[in-house]
Design an enzyme around this catalytic site. Structure first.
Site, mmCIF file in Angstrom:
data_model
loop_
_atom_site.group_PDB
_atom_site.id
_atom_site.type_symbol
_atom_site.label_atom_id
_atom_site.label_comp_id
_atom_site.label_asym_id
_atom_site.label_seq_id
_atom_site.Cartn_x
_atom_site.Cartn_y
_atom_site.Cartn_z
ATOM 1 C CG ASN A 160 13.503 4.821 64.417
ATOM 2 O OD1 ASN A 160 13.201 5.995 64.251
ATOM 3 N ND2 ASN A 160 12.683 3.951 64.987
ATOM 4 C CG ASN A 173 15.570 12.543 69.948
ATOM 5 O OD1 ASN A 173 16.355 12.033 70.741
ATOM 6 N ND2 ASN A 173 14.246 12.462 70.097
ATOM 7 C CG ASP A 193 9.282 0.837 65.615
ATOM 8 O OD1 ASP A 193 10.063 1.675 65.151
ATOM 9 O OD2 ASP A 193 8.107 1.105 65.914
ATOM 10 C CG HIS A 243 10.452 2.857 69.155
ATOM 11 N ND1 HIS A 243 9.396 3.203 68.340
ATOM 12 C CD2 HIS A 243 9.926 2.087 70.135
ATOM 13 C CE1 HIS A 243 8.278 2.661 68.800
ATOM 14 N NE2 HIS A 243 8.577 1.966 69.896
ATOM 15 C CG LEU A 265 11.248 6.249 55.159
ATOM 16 C CD1 LEU A 265 12.503 6.635 55.932
ATOM 17 C CD2 LEU A 265 11.060 7.154 53.953
#
Ligand code: GRF
Length: 216
Positions: free
Chosen positions: A120, A32, A158, A122, A108
């Site tokens: 992020n 990525n 998430d 996912h 984190l």
């Protein structure tokens, strides 16, 4: 209560003066990251790549692209807070407008992820299958469709506001490797597109809904 630092007028004004600087955190292959490095017209610059493991292949990808790449390993620090403080210092030095977690596998603290706008990627359609085994979990559940999500990071795992999602159909003979490969192919378009929208100052937050302003 989740706290978020998101694009707002002051940030857009700051970004209008210079191209947004981007710090990318990785743990592994860095495919990525590579997609970000290869993206045309990202509208910002990846200026530093940080990994929690010196052997992370993504560090080599960054160095090959001439980008500053640094490992900050928990094994070099006595405890987690000290490690995160060192990681924070390494991000501060990069002075980013955006932090991207691109396959970063360490959790984190809320203080870290709310210090900068942080996104992020996912490998599932959140809120389905959060956590570190999203691809296996979708297969074990017998899901017929999964996908990937790019979201702002908040203090829960998430969980933060969703910027973009794309679906991937699960084939009857898929295993973790085949399904993850197809998900990653989609991630490699979705993540740069989300970063492009951020860098263009087109993302705003309405409660937990991310709104995308039309291109000007
Ligand atoms: C990606 O599939 C991402 O969704 C997950 O970790 C994987 C990282 O892959 N969080 P890579 O290191 O970018 O190749």
């Amino acid at each position: 209560m989740a706290r978020l630092v998101l694009p707002h007028a002051a940030l857009r004004a700051a970004m209008s003066k210079r191209r947004p600087r981007i710090a990318v955190l990785i743990s592994g292959s860095g495919s990525n990251l590579q997609a970000l490095l290869d993206a045309q017209d990202l509208g910002g610059d990846v200026v530093r790549v940080l990994a929690d493991k010196p052997e992370a292949r993504g560090l080599d990808r960054a160095r090959a692209a001439g980008i500053d790449a640094v490992a900050v390993s928990p094994t070099d620090h006595p405890d987690r807070p000290t490690w995160e403080a060192a990681l924070t210092d390494a991000v501060v030095e990069a002075d980013p407008a955006l932090v991207v977690l691109a396959g970063f596998m360490k959790i984190l603290s809320g203080a870290f992820v709310t210090r900068w706008p942080t996104v992020n990627v996912h490998p599932s359609l959140l809120p389905a299958f959060p956590g570190g085994h999203a691809v296996e979990d979708a297969l074990a559940w017998g899901a017929k469709v999964t996908g990937c999500t790019v979201h702002f990071v908040d203090e829960q795992i998430d969980h933060g506001p969703i910027i973009a999602q794309a679906a991937v159909t699960i084939a009857p003979d898929d295993d973790r490797v085949s399904l993850h490969a197809r998900i990653q192919a989609v991630e490699h378009d979705l993540l740069p597109e989300a970063v492009r929208l951020f860098c263009a100052g087109r993302l705003t937050l309405d409660d937990r809904t991310v709104r995308v302003a039309p291109a000007s």
